[in-house]
Motif scaffolding. Structure first.
Motif, PDB file in Angstrom:
ATOM      1  N   ALA A  49     -73.192  40.715  53.908  1.00 33.64           N
ATOM      2  CA  ALA A  49     -71.941  41.441  54.140  1.00 33.64           C
ATOM      3  C   ALA A  49     -72.170  42.688  54.982  1.00 33.64           C
ATOM      4  CB  ALA A  49     -71.309  41.811  52.797  1.00 33.64           C
ATOM      5  N   VAL A  50     -73.205  43.460  54.667  1.00 31.20           N
ATOM      6  CA  VAL A  50     -73.453  44.705  55.395  1.00 31.20           C
ATOM      7  C   VAL A  50     -73.834  44.427  56.842  1.00 31.20           C
ATOM      8  CG1 VAL A  50     -74.946  46.718  55.530  1.00 31.20           C
ATOM      9  CG2 VAL A  50     -74.044  45.997  53.321  1.00 31.20           C
ATOM     10  N   ALA A  51     -74.781  43.508  57.054  1.00 33.75           N
ATOM     11  CA  ALA A  51     -75.247  43.244  58.418  1.00 33.75           C
ATOM     12  C   ALA A  51     -74.134  42.666  59.285  1.00 33.75           C
ATOM     13  CB  ALA A  51     -76.445  42.296  58.368  1.00 33.75           C
ATOM     14  N   LEU A  52     -73.461  41.640  58.800  1.00 36.30           N
ATOM     15  CA  LEU A  52     -72.428  40.998  59.620  1.00 36.30           C
ATOM     16  C   LEU A  52     -71.209  41.897  59.802  1.00 36.30           C
ATOM     17  CD1 LEU A  52     -72.557  37.345  58.234  1.00 36.30           C
ATOM     18  CD2 LEU A  52     -73.615  38.268  60.301  1.00 36.30           C
ATOM     19  N   GLY A  53     -70.829  42.631  58.751  1.00 41.13           N
ATOM     20  CA  GLY A  53     -69.675  43.509  58.877  1.00 41.13           C
ATOM     21  C   GLY A  53     -69.891  44.628  59.875  1.00 41.13           C
ATOM     22  N   ILE A  54     -71.054  45.266  59.825  1.00 44.17           N
ATOM     23  CA  ILE A  54     -71.335  46.371  60.745  1.00 44.17           C
ATOM     24  C   ILE A  54     -71.478  45.866  62.176  1.00 44.17           C
ATOM     25  CG2 ILE A  54     -73.063  48.105  61.356  1.00 44.17           C
ATOM     26  CD1 ILE A  54     -73.565  48.565  58.428  1.00 44.17           C
ATOM     27  N   VAL A  55     -72.189  44.761  62.355  1.00 42.96           N
ATOM     28  CA  VAL A  55     -72.381  44.220  63.704  1.00 42.96           C
ATOM     29  C   VAL A  55     -71.047  43.800  64.310  1.00 42.96           C
ATOM     30  CG1 VAL A  55     -73.388  42.315  65.007  1.00 42.96           C
ATOM     31  CG2 VAL A  55     -74.767  43.539  63.319  1.00 42.96           C
ATOM     32  N   TYR A  71     -65.973  33.927  58.470  1.00 43.26           N
ATOM     33  CA  TYR A  71     -65.444  34.312  57.168  1.00 43.26           C
ATOM     34  C   TYR A  71     -63.975  33.896  56.995  1.00 43.26           C
ATOM     35  CZ  TYR A  71     -63.625  38.851  59.056  1.00 43.26           C
ATOM     36  OH  TYR A  71     -62.969  39.839  59.747  1.00 43.26           O
ATOM     37  N   THR A  72     -63.264  33.658  58.082  1.00 44.90           N
ATOM     38  CA  THR A  72     -61.908  33.130  57.947  1.00 44.90           C
ATOM     39  C   THR A  72     -61.936  31.684  57.470  1.00 44.90           C
ATOM     40  OG1 THR A  72     -61.103  34.592  59.700  1.00 44.90           O
ATOM     41  CG2 THR A  72     -59.749  32.685  59.154  1.00 44.90           C
ATOM     42  N   CYS A 116     -76.874  31.534  41.642  1.00 44.94           N
ATOM     43  CA  CYS A 116     -76.747  32.897  42.174  1.00 44.94           C
ATOM     44  C   CYS A 116     -76.683  32.886  43.700  1.00 44.94           C
ATOM     45  CB  CYS A 116     -77.927  33.751  41.705  1.00 44.94           C
ATOM     46  SG  CYS A 116     -77.965  34.056  39.928  1.00 44.94           S
ATOM     47  N   ILE A 117     -77.507  32.045  44.324  1.00 46.82           N
ATOM     48  CA  ILE A 117     -77.497  31.958  45.787  1.00 46.82           C
ATOM     49  C   ILE A 117     -76.157  31.419  46.279  1.00 46.82           C
ATOM     50  CG2 ILE A 117     -78.547  30.807  47.769  1.00 46.82           C
ATOM     51  CD1 ILE A 117     -81.208  30.889  46.279  1.00 46.82           C
ATOM     52  N   ILE A 118     -75.634  30.406  45.602  1.00 52.67           N
ATOM     53  CA  ILE A 118     -74.349  29.821  46.002  1.00 52.67           C
ATOM     54  C   ILE A 118     -73.221  30.838  45.838  1.00 52.67           C
ATOM     55  CG2 ILE A 118     -72.642  28.075  45.395  1.00 52.67           C
ATOM     56  CD1 ILE A 118     -75.019  26.252  44.687  1.00 52.67           C
ATOM     57  N   LEU A 119     -73.212  31.545  44.703  1.00 52.59           N
ATOM     58  CA  LEU A 119     -72.186  32.573  44.507  1.00 52.59           C
ATOM     59  C   LEU A 119     -72.294  33.666  45.565  1.00 52.59           C
ATOM     60  CD1 LEU A 119     -72.223  32.983  40.611  1.00 52.59           C
ATOM     61  CD2 LEU A 119     -70.395  32.015  42.000  1.00 52.59           C
ATOM     62  N   GLY A 120     -73.528  34.047  45.903  1.00 55.77           N
ATOM     63  CA  GLY A 120     -73.714  35.083  46.915  1.00 55.77           C
ATOM     64  C   GLY A 120     -73.283  34.635  48.301  1.00 55.77           C
ATOM     65  N   MET A 121     -73.578  33.376  48.638  1.00 52.46           N
ATOM     66  CA  MET A 121     -73.233  32.863  49.967  1.00 52.46           C
ATOM     67  C   MET A 121     -71.739  32.654  50.141  1.00 52.46           C
ATOM     68  SD  MET A 121     -76.037  32.611  51.731  1.00 52.46           S
ATOM     69  CE  MET A 121     -75.594  31.485  53.044  1.00 52.46           C
ATOM     70  N   THR A 122     -70.999  32.591  49.039  1.00 53.21           N
ATOM     71  CA  THR A 122     -69.556  32.357  49.133  1.00 53.21           C
ATOM     72  C   THR A 122     -68.717  33.578  48.784  1.00 53.21           C
ATOM     73  OG1 THR A 122     -69.593  31.492  46.856  1.00 53.21           O
ATOM     74  CG2 THR A 122     -69.793  29.893  48.639  1.00 53.21           C
ATOM     75  N   SER A 123     -69.340  34.706  48.445  1.00 47.59           N
ATOM     76  CA  SER A 123     -68.568  35.875  48.004  1.00 47.59           C
ATOM     77  C   SER A 123     -68.795  37.103  48.878  1.00 47.59           C
ATOM     78  CB  SER A 123     -68.912  36.205  46.545  1.00 47.59           C
ATOM     79  OG  SER A 123     -70.295  36.484  46.400  1.00 47.59           O
ATOM     80  N   TRP A 124     -69.375  36.931  50.069  1.00 44.34           N
ATOM     81  CA  TRP A 124     -69.660  38.074  50.926  1.00 44.34           C
ATOM     82  C   TRP A 124     -68.516  38.390  51.884  1.00 44.34           C
ATOM     83  CZ3 TRP A 124     -69.502  37.044  56.155  1.00 44.34           C
ATOM     84  CH2 TRP A 124     -69.635  35.714  56.530  1.00 44.34           C
ATOM     85  N   THR A 125     -67.541  37.508  51.976  1.00 43.82           N
ATOM     86  CA  THR A 125     -66.533  37.643  53.032  1.00 43.82           C
ATOM     87  C   THR A 125     -65.634  38.861  52.835  1.00 43.82           C
ATOM     88  OG1 THR A 125     -65.118  36.126  51.787  1.00 43.82           O
ATOM     89  CG2 THR A 125     -66.511  35.179  53.492  1.00 43.82           C
ATOM     90  N   LEU A 130     -64.078  44.241  54.937  1.00 43.72           N
ATOM     91  CA  LEU A 130     -63.846  45.659  54.675  1.00 43.72           C
ATOM     92  C   LEU A 130     -64.742  46.537  55.534  1.00 43.72           C
ATOM     93  CD1 LEU A 130     -62.484  47.852  52.883  1.00 43.72           C
ATOM     94  CD2 LEU A 130     -64.368  47.532  51.268  1.00 43.72           C
ATOM     95  N   LEU A 131     -66.038  46.194  55.619  1.00 44.77           N
ATOM     96  CA  LEU A 131     -66.976  46.990  56.410  1.00 44.77           C
ATOM     97  C   LEU A 131     -66.684  46.866  57.901  1.00 44.77           C
ATOM     98  CD1 LEU A 131     -70.326  46.327  54.518  1.00 44.77           C
ATOM     99  CD2 LEU A 131     -68.774  48.267  54.301  1.00 44.77           C
TER     100      LEU A 131
END
Length: 253
Positions: A49-55, A71-72, A116-125, A130-131
């Protein structure tokens, strides 16, 4: 809590389940599982989320278009359906390669890590969007424009001027998402596509307690204990999120 723990060493303060396991002990292990899922999922979500949002917000152009498209598309798919499909595929892979795991505990740990990996890969959008929006505003500020005019590299501008001004949003979002992760695990485990059945969690406790409600006499205390502990944990996380928001959100002052 102290007197309760003292009593728990001698008595089954919340009773036992159908196989004689102490319900209070199971609820404590469920809290541990929830904390593990929240922590590991955050470690997956945060870098994406941080890397993609800022970039996306700072670079703009086709890079921003590609990240927005990704993310759409993810947001257009129902979250539970996407997670369920990914978990079911993971289960097929695990069941097809039993030789990968020496013991049932290793299999359960692998399934927990994959969840945990699946939840993380689907909840960063949400955090990424926001960022991105906040970075679009920060890149137009005077000190960022001055740094670009003096030839400061993009990586240094992002690290020194953009990221520090986004950390309050990151902290607020992560704390507020923790309770959602706890509830997501409970729902997924309840329907049988969450953690391994041998792993103690709120979802597996509620699923097992559901079967005991049909017994005569009715065994209701397992369900009540799991619900109360999960309710208190989610409530504490939400109250902590409100405190973090009040402390770090400049607009709240």
């Amino acid at each position: 809590m102290g007197p309760l723990l003292a009593l728990a060493t001698e008595y089954h303060v919340f009773g036992t389940d159908k196989v004689g396991q102490d319900v209070f002990y199971l609820t404590l292990k469920s809290i541990r599982t929830a904390l593990v899922i929240g922590t590991l999922t955050t470690l997956v979500t945060l870098p994406l989320a941080v890397a993609l949002g800022i970039v996306a917000g700072y670079v703009g152009g086709w890079v921003d278009d590609v990240i927005q498209y990704v993310y759409t598309v993810l947001n257009s798919i129902p979250g539970v359906l996407l997670i369920a499909a990914a978990v079911l595929m993971m289960q097929v892979v695990i069941d097809s390669h039993p030789h990968w795991f020496g013991t049932a505990a290793e299999r359960a740990d692998a399934r927990l890590l994959a969840l945990c990996i699946i939840l993380g890969m689907t909840s960063w959008t949400g955090l990424c969007r926001l960022l991105r929006g906040e970075t679009l505003k920060l890149r137009e500020l005077e000190y960022v424009q001055a740094a670009r005019a003096f030839g400061v590299s993009t990586a240094r501008i992002l690290a020194r001027h953009v990221l520090p001004n986004l950390m309050h949003l990151v902290l607020i979002a992560l704390v507020m998402d923790f309770s959602a992760l706890v509830l997501a695990e409970a729902v997924l485990s309840y329907v049988g596509i969450g953690v391994d059945p041998g792993t103690v969690s709120f979802g597996t406790m509620i699923n097992a307690a559901r079967m005991e409600l049909a017994r005569e006499p009715m065994v209701w205390w397992s369900l009540v204990a799991a619900f109360c502990f999960m309710f208190v944990m989610v409530l504490a996380a939400n109250l902590f999120a409100d405190s973090v928001r009040d402390a770090f959100d400049p607009r709240a002052g």
